[in-house]
Design a protein around this motif. Structure first.
Motif, PDB file in Angstrom:
ATOM      1  N   LYS A  93       0.853  -1.195   0.000  1.00 45.71           N
ATOM      2  CA  LYS A  93       0.000   0.000   0.000  1.00 45.71           C
ATOM      3  C   LYS A  93       0.886   1.240   0.000  1.00 45.71           C
ATOM      4  N   GLY A 151      -7.986   8.259   5.802  1.00 44.97           N
ATOM      5  CA  GLY A 151      -6.913   7.313   6.120  1.00 44.97           C
ATOM      6  C   GLY A 151      -7.286   5.872   5.816  1.00 44.97           C
ATOM      7  N   ASP A 179      -5.428   2.224   4.306  1.00 39.95           N
ATOM      8  CA  ASP A 179      -4.764   1.174   5.101  1.00 39.95           C
ATOM      9  C   ASP A 179      -5.738   0.011   5.294  1.00 39.95           C
ATOM     10  N   GLY A 220      -1.595   8.726  13.984  1.00 42.38           N
ATOM     11  CA  GLY A 220      -2.198   8.742  12.652  1.00 42.38           C
ATOM     12  C   GLY A 220      -1.509   7.864  11.626  1.00 42.38           C
ATOM     13  N   VAL A 221      -0.462   7.170  12.012  1.00 39.34           N
ATOM     14  CA  VAL A 221       0.286   6.401  11.017  1.00 39.34           C
ATOM     15  C   VAL A 221      -0.530   5.256  10.418  1.00 39.34           C
TER      16      VAL A 221
END
Ligand code: ADP
Ligand code: ASP
Ligand code: MG
Length: 597
Positions: free
Chosen positions: A7, A151, A154, A209-210
């Motif tokens: 990704k 986000g 992911d 936030g990763v």
């Protein structure tokens, strides 16, 4: 043939050179003998740009059209990426969420994946293509395009890895792994080699936030090892797997959320159903409540404090005004300038003194704690926003997070060994998933009752640094293990601090707290010699916002009053009167029967 899902996040495909570099990584993986699915996010900040465009037209664009718009960001990047692979002499085909068969719920902007019909994707792989998959999007049963939430690419990647039984899932991003805290906030943060799903889930939901937290739920549920690494270097990165780096490290990471607002309902009648009335009104406005702190007060009235993201304060207050009127509460206060600092670690469940160390370090740094919530694996404190950064740095230092964990306890951090499921099981997992509807549904593992504890509450705690530090230092010095801790923001700026301890240690804990209260001239101290802690644990406890409400409803209907509550990603705990334990357990088991696995 082995299968890899890769990704690339927005910053990793921000321009055409970066797209070409990402395409080379995909080609390299294919040349190494793998089938390759590459999930791509929208280029750079293009999702933000699309949101800005919509805002120029309307303040509240229809959610369906918003998803239609936002999904185009990923459509741009997948097509360019496929062209890049072609230009480099290899075969690729790009696919949107709908083309890949990603079926979701209809909640635009935060849709959940129900099912992935992967046959088209598999055919494309078998024909020798690298499949370039659009992240963050799907389609509902009426063919509306949906998005999974900011986000969310992911989550697309880990979900695809799960259904395809991938051998690995690599998340390429602009940071070379998961750090002990956001390295942009604290340069001294340390990259961790390996972290457990539970810790990462908690960190992600508390502000790291990763990774999108729902992607970790997939990883945990379907046993997908996740490898977070840099798009721009070959540093090995971080493995997110069942077990962390070290199993006796109390704290493994810290987070800061800067945009919190606090609301406190004052003098709420302490009767069954009050919390339900408040939180269902808020949920009806689609607002996610973050910290919830409810505390018994001395006068038979409770104060209920909670936080929401600052932007949602006005809508929340409208719901709160309604609730105050209906319940006959005394009123409410709010503060939009708050920040939440948290520490997370699987080891803290087994160690005393973690809370004490955190509170002492904050007191010494002059940081005042407004609210506290804990769970088995995290402690969060709410502080003034302008003290947030200091709070983060202070707790990071207090737990020596910049240093590697002691070598002797370091778990094996070899990426190759990290996949827990042996190859033979993959087929089983995939078979199980093919038939699964509602891949992201709430799953509850257990509903439990612990009736071994007692509660101590200190009322009227002054709003100044250091009180919590003193209380927990002295209780720890007595060798008493504190389980739940809840500090609410109370009337006239004073707080209530409640904690639970083993029933056999109540006398000791009371003696200590009473001495402190005399010294600080606050109080009174109240206690309950027997409380029942009811817990519901599973996956998706917080991202499925209805869990706490379902608990409140079940208990209210059984006539049981909630005295304390705390929540984490994997568990919601409530404390009720000691005599109501068995009845409460039965009520919760019935309420969650349909989700128990
Ligand atoms: P992508 O676009 O690749 O999905 P994100 O911006 O979503 O990337 O996530 C990467 C960012 O997450 C990093 O640049 C970093 O600032 C931030 N971050 C927050 N917490 C952490 C953490 N604990 N470890 C690493 N990065 C973190
Ligand atoms: N492009 C989407 C976003 O910016 C999804 C993602 O990047 O994961 O939120
Ligand atoms: Mg991201």
């Amino acid at each position: 043939m082995p299968l890899i899902v890769q990704k690339f996040g927005g910053s990793s495909v921000a321009d055409t050179q970066k797209i070409l570099a990402a395409a080379r990584k995909a080609i390299r993986a294919q040349q190494e003998g793998n089938q390759v699915v590459t999930v791509v996010s929208a280029m750079g900040d293009s999702t933000d740009d699309l949101i800005d465009l919509a805002k120029q037209i309307s303040d509240s664009p229809p959610a369906r059209e918003m998803d239609m718009l936002l999904s185009t960001g990923e459509q741009v990047s997948v097509s360019l990426m496929a062209m890049a692979v072609h230009a480099l002499g290899h075969r690729a085909v790009s696919m949107t969420g709908a083309q890949m068969g990603i079926e979701t719920s209809s909640v635009h902007g935060k849709a959940r994946i129900n099912k992935i019909k992967s046959d088209r994707l598999r055919k494309a792989l078998e024909a020798g293509n690298i499949v370039i998959a659009a992240g963050f999007q799907g389609i509902d049963e009426n063919f509306n395009i949906t998005t999974l939430g900011r986000g969310g690419s992911d989550t697309t990647a880990v979900a695809l890895a799960a259904v395809l039984g991938a051998d690995s899932c690599e998340i390429y991003t602009d940071v070379d792994g998961v750090y002990t805290t956001d390295p942009r906030l604290l340069p001294e943060a340390r990259r961790v080699k390996q972290i457990s799903y539970d810790e990462m889930l908690e960190l992600a939901s508390l502000g790291a936030g990763v990774m999108h937290s729902r992607s970790i739920e997939f990883g945990k549920k379907f046993d997908v090892p996740i490898h977070v690494r840099s798009s721009f270097t070959d540093i090995p990165g971080t493995m997110i797997v069942a077990q962390g780096e070290s199993d006796n490290q109390a704290v493994s990471g810290a987070t800061l959320v800067k945009n919190e607002a606090r609301i406190t309902l004052l003098g709420v009648p302490d009767v069954p159903g009050s919390s339900l009335a408040v939180f269902s009104k808020i949920a009806a406005r689609n607002i996610t409540v973050d910290m919830i702190v409810q505390n018994v007060a001395a006068d038979g009235k409770a104060d209920i404090s909670f936080t929401v993201v600052k932007e949602e304060l006005p809508t929340t207050l409208a719901a709160v005004e309604e609730a105050v009127r209906e319940l006959g509460a005394d009123g409410f206060t709010s503060d939009e300038n708050c920040a939440k600092a948290s520490v997370v670690g699987l080891g803290m469940a087994k160690q005393t003194g973690v809370a004490q160390k955190m509170f002492r370090s904050l007191a010494d740094a002059g940081v005042n704690i407004q609210m506290i919530t804990t769970s088995e694996i995290k402690i969060s404190v709410l502080v003034a926003r302008d003290q947030g950064q200091t709070a983060l740095r202070t707790v990071h230092q207090a737990f020596d997070l910049q240093l590697p964990p002691p070598a002797a306890t370091e778990a094996k951090a070899d990426a190759k060994d990290a996949k827990a499921a042996p190859a033979g099981d993959v087929a089983d997992v995939v078979a199980r998933l093919q038939g699964v509807e509602g891949m992201e549904d709430l799953t509850i593992d257990d509903v439990q009752l612990d009736d071994t504890q007692a509660r101590v509450t200190i009322n009227g705690v002054p709003d100044a640094p250091g009180v919590a530090a003193q209380v927990f230092e002295q209780i720890a010095a007595d060798g008493v293990f504190v389980d739940m801790i809840v500090q609410s923001f109370g009337r006239s700026g004073k707080a209530n601090l409640s904690l639970t301890v083993p029933r056999t240690d109540l006398a000791k804990a009371l003696k200590t707290t009473e001495a402190i209260v005399r010294k600080l001239d606050c109080g009174p101290v109240s206690s309950a010699p027997k409380v029942a802690k009811l817990s519901v644990s599973g996956i998706g406890m917080r991202s499925h916002t209805g869990v706490a409400i379902r608990m409140f409803r079940a208990l209210a209907e059984a006539g049981i009053n909630v005295e304390m509550i705390n929540t984490s990603e994997v568990r919601v705990n409530v404390v009720v009167d000691g005599g109501a334990g068995a009845k409460g357990l039965a009520a919760l088991q019935a309420a969650f029967a349909d989700t128990l696995r």
